[in-house]
Scaffold this motif. Sequence first.
Motif, short mmCIF file in Angstrom:
data_model
loop_
_atom_site.label_atom_id
_atom_site.label_comp_id
_atom_site.label_asym_id
_atom_site.label_seq_id
_atom_site.Cartn_x
_atom_site.Cartn_y
_atom_site.Cartn_z
N GLY A 89 4.77 1.25 -7.63
CA GLY A 89 5.27 0.78 -6.35
C GLY A 89 5.76 1.86 -5.42
O GLY A 89 6.40 1.57 -4.41
N ASN A 90 5.44 3.13 -5.71
CA ASN A 90 5.88 4.24 -4.86
C ASN A 90 4.79 4.59 -3.84
O ASN A 90 3.60 4.57 -4.16
CB ASN A 90 6.15 5.49 -5.70
N SER A 91 5.22 4.93 -2.65
CA SER A 91 4.30 5.46 -1.63
C SER A 91 4.70 6.89 -1.32
O SER A 91 5.86 7.14 -0.98
CB SER A 91 4.35 4.60 -0.37
N CYS A 92 3.76 7.80 -1.42
CA CYS A 92 4.05 9.22 -1.22
C CYS A 92 3.20 9.79 -0.09
O CYS A 92 1.97 9.69 -0.14
CB CYS A 92 3.80 10.01 -2.50
N ILE A 93 3.85 10.39 0.89
CA ILE A 93 3.15 11.07 1.98
C ILE A 93 3.64 12.51 2.00
O ILE A 93 4.81 12.79 2.34
CB ILE A 93 3.42 10.37 3.33
N GLY A 94 2.78 13.42 1.58
CA GLY A 94 3.16 14.82 1.46
C GLY A 94 2.15 15.56 0.61
O GLY A 94 1.15 14.97 0.15
N ASN A 95 2.38 16.83 0.37
CA ASN A 95 1.36 17.68 -0.25
C ASN A 95 1.38 17.66 -1.77
O ASN A 95 0.37 17.43 -2.41
CB ASN A 95 1.53 19.12 0.25
N ASP A 96 2.52 17.89 -2.38
CA ASP A 96 2.59 18.01 -3.85
C ASP A 96 3.86 17.30 -4.31
O ASP A 96 4.92 17.90 -4.47
CB ASP A 96 2.61 19.49 -4.23
N ILE A 97 3.74 15.97 -4.48
CA ILE A 97 4.90 15.15 -4.85
C ILE A 97 4.72 14.67 -6.28
O ILE A 97 3.70 14.06 -6.62
CB ILE A 97 5.03 13.94 -3.89
N ASN A 98 5.72 14.95 -7.11
CA ASN A 98 5.66 14.61 -8.54
C ASN A 98 6.81 13.66 -8.87
O ASN A 98 7.98 14.00 -8.70
CB ASN A 98 5.77 15.88 -9.39
N LEU A 99 6.47 12.45 -9.34
CA LEU A 99 7.47 11.44 -9.63
C LEU A 99 7.52 11.17 -11.13
O LEU A 99 6.48 11.03 -11.78
CB LEU A 99 7.16 10.14 -8.88
N PHE A 100 8.74 11.05 -11.65
CA PHE A 100 8.95 10.72 -13.05
C PHE A 100 9.99 9.61 -13.14
O PHE A 100 11.05 9.68 -12.51
CB PHE A 100 9.44 11.95 -13.83
N GLU A 101 9.65 8.55 -13.89
CA GLU A 101 10.58 7.42 -14.09
C GLU A 101 11.13 6.95 -12.74
O GLU A 101 12.31 6.65 -12.60
CB GLU A 101 11.72 7.85 -15.02
N THR A 102 10.25 6.88 -11.76
CA THR A 102 10.64 6.52 -10.39
C THR A 102 9.80 5.33 -9.93
O THR A 102 8.59 5.30 -10.16
CB THR A 102 10.45 7.72 -9.46
N HIS A 103 10.47 4.35 -9.27
CA HIS A 103 9.81 3.10 -8.89
C HIS A 103 10.20 2.68 -7.47
O HIS A 103 11.33 2.91 -7.04
CB HIS A 103 10.19 1.97 -9.86
N ASN A 104 9.23 2.06 -6.77
CA ASN A 104 9.50 1.38 -5.49
C ASN A 104 10.17 2.30 -4.46
O ASN A 104 11.07 1.88 -3.73
CB ASN A 104 10.38 0.15 -5.72
N CYS A 105 9.71 3.52 -4.37
CA CYS A 105 10.30 4.49 -3.45
C CYS A 105 9.32 4.87 -2.33
O CYS A 105 8.10 4.88 -2.53
CB CYS A 105 10.73 5.77 -4.18
#
Length: 355
Positions: free
Chosen positions: A294-310
């Motif tokens: 559920g995450n939306s990422c706008i950017g070059n090098d985004i790394n998500l861990f244990e992350t939701h709905n952001c």
Amino acid sequence: MATNNNHLVIMAGGVGSRFWPMSTAENPKQFIDVLGVGKSLLQLTVERFKDICDHNNIWIVTNEKYMNIVKEQLPDIPEGNILCEPCRRNTAPCIAYVSWRIKSKDPKANIVISPSDHIVTNVAEFTRVISSCMSFTSNNDAIVTLGIKPSRPETGYGYIQADLSSSSLRNKEIYKVDSFREKPDLQTAQQYIQKKNYFWNAGIFIWNVNTIVNAFRVYQPTMAKLFESLIPVYGTADEQKEINRLFPECENISVDYAIMEKAEEIFICPADFGWSDLGTWGSLLTQTKKDLYGNSCIGNDINLFETHNCMVHTMQEKKVVIQGLDGYIVAENNDTLLICKLSEEQRIKQFSGQD
């Protein structure tokens, strides 16, 4: 397809800073690359009308302090088609000014009015709907507004109640408007969804120039007389000086209150082309592609861990690492970083010191 009498008016004078820290009063959201596609919302708005209207018939109404930004972002638009308001007076004076200005150049103009900061995901369907409505207004003394088929009980939009019992004889997709409704509470919005004849008010209007000018003459005679008096100076070197002198005298009123809720021949075209007014970070999350969590990422090098709905918007950072967030906004711009709960984003103005 575009015709010589089709004109597009884009209202781009707002000071929307709800996407802080990306947007500010000095650089509002219509001029920034919210979607991370290399184009501002204003540029995307112009682009989606490319098969409807020639660029020489595109008009931008903005605040005088944004004139240079508009010229920089839209170099193909004739400079004389960028109209500057000396002060903010809501949408009715804005539309009255540009309507008389267009009429002075093209008495047969057929006009679509659009905000500058909305998004549309199905441009082909958008083009079809707008073209159909413009064909209707070119031959009818009618005002048409687009109604977006609601996908949820949204409390942030105004609604239009339509009479779906019978469509126009000249266009099967167009119906009479019963009433305009203010932004509802959640219970009322849920009732609207169930009734099937309530639509979101997209703030997109279509009419021919004589229809709207006559509507102002009938329902806003004082405002009409003001812009009628400027006919001798439209398109001349004296236009801006006279607008600066007289525009502040206009009542601060929206076109909805000034015209739409008073006029009789008001129609709605229900539509569904992936529309959003992008009023909040939450709406951006809804409208953009999300990962499995559920995450939306706008950017070059985004790394998500244990992350939701952001909603993560970090266009200027080389590398971003986030762990353990749920339901947050993470956004940066020009050395300013925002980390805020999505549920608390209405307080961003307070947090940013812009209150």
